[in-house]
Design a protein around this motif. Structure first.
Motif, PDB file in Angstrom:
ATOM      1  N   ALA A 108       0.829  -1.200   0.000  1.00  0.00           N
ATOM      2  CA  ALA A 108       0.000   0.000   0.000  1.00  0.00           C
ATOM      3  C   ALA A 108       0.867   1.255   0.000  1.00  0.00           C
ATOM      4  CB  ALA A 108      -0.921   0.003   1.220  1.00  0.00           C
ATOM      5  N   ALA A 109       1.928   1.230   0.829  1.00  0.00           N
ATOM      6  CA  ALA A 109       2.808   2.398   0.892  1.00  0.00           C
ATOM      7  C   ALA A 109       3.534   2.620  -0.414  1.00  0.00           C
ATOM      8  CB  ALA A 109       3.819   2.196   2.021  1.00  0.00           C
ATOM      9  N   GLU A 110       3.999   1.506  -1.013  1.00  0.00           N
ATOM     10  CA  GLU A 110       4.736   1.624  -2.280  1.00  0.00           C
ATOM     11  C   GLU A 110       3.833   2.147  -3.375  1.00  0.00           C
ATOM     12  OE1 GLU A 110       7.037  -1.251  -5.510  1.00  0.00           O
ATOM     13  OE2 GLU A 110       6.262  -2.094  -3.656  1.00  0.00           O
ATOM     14  N   THR A 111       2.584   1.625  -3.412  1.00  0.00           N
ATOM     15  CA  THR A 111       1.654   2.034  -4.460  1.00  0.00           C
ATOM     16  C   THR A 111       1.226   3.482  -4.267  1.00  0.00           C
ATOM     17  OG1 THR A 111       0.850  -0.239  -4.588  1.00  0.00           O
ATOM     18  CG2 THR A 111      -0.514   1.447  -5.605  1.00  0.00           C
ATOM     19  N   ALA A 112       0.919   3.824  -3.018  1.00  0.00           N
ATOM     20  CA  ALA A 112       0.440   5.180  -2.757  1.00  0.00           C
ATOM     21  C   ALA A 112       1.540   6.204  -3.007  1.00  0.00           C
ATOM     22  CB  ALA A 112      -0.057   5.279  -1.315  1.00  0.00           C
ATOM     23  N   GLY A 113       2.787   5.863  -2.691  1.00  0.00           N
ATOM     24  CA  GLY A 113       3.854   6.841  -2.797  1.00  0.00           C
ATOM     25  C   GLY A 113       4.654   6.753  -4.068  1.00  0.00           C
ATOM     26  N   GLY A 114       4.394   5.726  -4.898  1.00  0.00           N
ATOM     27  CA  GLY A 114       5.189   5.543  -6.092  1.00  0.00           C
ATOM     28  C   GLY A 114       4.353   5.439  -7.344  1.00  0.00           C
ATOM     29  N   LYS A 115       4.604   4.400  -8.109  1.00  0.00           N
ATOM     30  CA  LYS A 115       3.937   4.233  -9.393  1.00  0.00           C
ATOM     31  C   LYS A 115       2.546   3.626  -9.228  1.00  0.00           C
ATOM     32  CE  LYS A 115       8.314   3.595 -11.830  1.00  0.00           C
ATOM     33  NZ  LYS A 115       9.128   2.736 -12.685  1.00  0.00           N
ATOM     34  N   PRO A 116       1.622   3.985 -10.116  1.00  0.00           N
ATOM     35  CA  PRO A 116       0.292   3.394 -10.033  1.00  0.00           C
ATOM     36  C   PRO A 116       0.310   1.919 -10.424  1.00  0.00           C
ATOM     37  CG  PRO A 116       0.498   4.731 -12.005  1.00  0.00           C
ATOM     38  CD  PRO A 116       1.747   4.960 -11.198  1.00  0.00           C
ATOM     39  N   THR A 117      -0.680   1.199  -9.949  1.00  0.00           N
ATOM     40  CA  THR A 117      -0.894  -0.180 -10.382  1.00  0.00           C
ATOM     41  C   THR A 117      -1.529  -0.153 -11.763  1.00  0.00           C
ATOM     42  OG1 THR A 117      -1.168  -0.993  -8.123  1.00  0.00           O
ATOM     43  CG2 THR A 117      -2.104  -2.343  -9.876  1.00  0.00           C
ATOM     44  N   ILE A 118      -1.047  -0.993 -12.653  1.00  0.00           N
ATOM     45  CA  ILE A 118      -1.593  -1.079 -14.011  1.00  0.00           C
ATOM     46  C   ILE A 118      -2.510  -2.293 -14.090  1.00  0.00           C
ATOM     47  CG2 ILE A 118      -1.067  -1.135 -16.465  1.00  0.00           C
ATOM     48  CD1 ILE A 118       0.187   1.247 -14.992  1.00  0.00           C
TER      49      ILE A 118
END
Length: 262
Positions: free
Chosen positions: A24-34
């Motif tokens: 969750a942290a990686e997605t929220a703070g980085g690249k979007p999920t495709i």
């Protein structure tokens, strides 16, 4: 023994919780999920080349299974999947999958962009059937065969002998033969069901299509992209309907552009 089992269970729960939090942290703070959504006469494996490129570039990718039973029910399935993903999401649809992502994006504030790969961008009230007939050049109808379903509906398949020329002319014959054998049928009802929303009016949209597409004529693709005021439109010279298979790098590049746009 019981203490060991409890300890293992607690450790497993903590690991799962930690992994979920990290994701969750990686997605929220980085690249979007495709999220990649296949269309009719295909399955999720058609995205393999695109998934490989996106994954190497650090994206979390989900190639969703599209039921191909009906637009509203297919969109509901995708909507539930999107709701389970933390952080921003880019929805990518191929062919009929374009209709599905358009519907599923409604009300989703964390969907940041829509990418259409040889796909339909329907206006409210339009269906795959009406858009396919809007301009000349499509030859899909004459390649189809149908299977009567127990509920009285019909499943459509592309005849295997005609699949290569119709769907994937710019792929090797052996690749097209595998695609023909593993194709997923779509119901007639799904192709005829009209769109209820046009989320491309609110969300940034990107389009890539092949100039030699025999399922959705290039003229139709141009019309839909212009109507949607797509941020970027890529026409692949000589490209077939199966662009994600024949030109995965071009498709992935457009998805990454959509994912990184601000």
């Amino acid at each position: 023994m019981r203490k060991s089992i409890r300890a293992l269970s607690l450790a497993a729960a903590m690991a799962l919780s930690g992994a979920a939090s990290a994701h969750a942290a990686e997605t929220a703070g980085g690249k979007p999920t495709i999220v990649l959504v296949h269309g009719a006469f295909a399955d999720a494996s058609g995205w393999n080349g695109v998934v490989g490129k996106l994954s190497r570039d650090g994206y979390t990718v989900i190639a969703a299974a599209n039921p191909l039973r009906g637009l509203s029910s297919d969109a509901a399935s995708l909507s539930a999947l999107v709701d389970s993903i933390p952080g921003p999401v880019v929805l990518v649809g191929h062919s009929y999958g374009g209709e599905v992502i358009t519907e599923a994006a409604a009300g989703k504030t964390h969907v940041s962009a829509l990418v259409y790969v040889a796909a339909f961008l329907p206006e409210v009230g339009e269906s795959a059937l009406t858009l396919s007939a809007k301009f000349p050049g499509g030859t899909l109808g004459e390649t189809l065969t149908s299977v009567r379903l127990p509920d009285g509906g019909e499943d459509f398949y592309i005849q295997p002998a005609k699949f290569h020329a119709q769907f994937a002319a710019d792929t090797p014959p052996a690749t097209a033969a595998l695609m023909a054998a593993t194709q997923r049928p779509v119901t007639k009802a799904a192709l005829a069901e009209p769109a209820t929303v046009a989320t491309w009016k609110q969300l940034p949209s990107y389009v890539v299509y092949g100039t030699a597409d025999r399922n959705i004529p290039a003229q139709t693709e141009r019309f839909m992209a212009e109507r949607a005021k797509a941020r970027k439109t890529v026409a692949v010279e000589g490209g077939s309907h199966a662009l994600m298979v024949s030109h995965p790098d071009k498709v992935a590049a457009l998805i990454e552009e959509a994912a990184s746009a601000r």
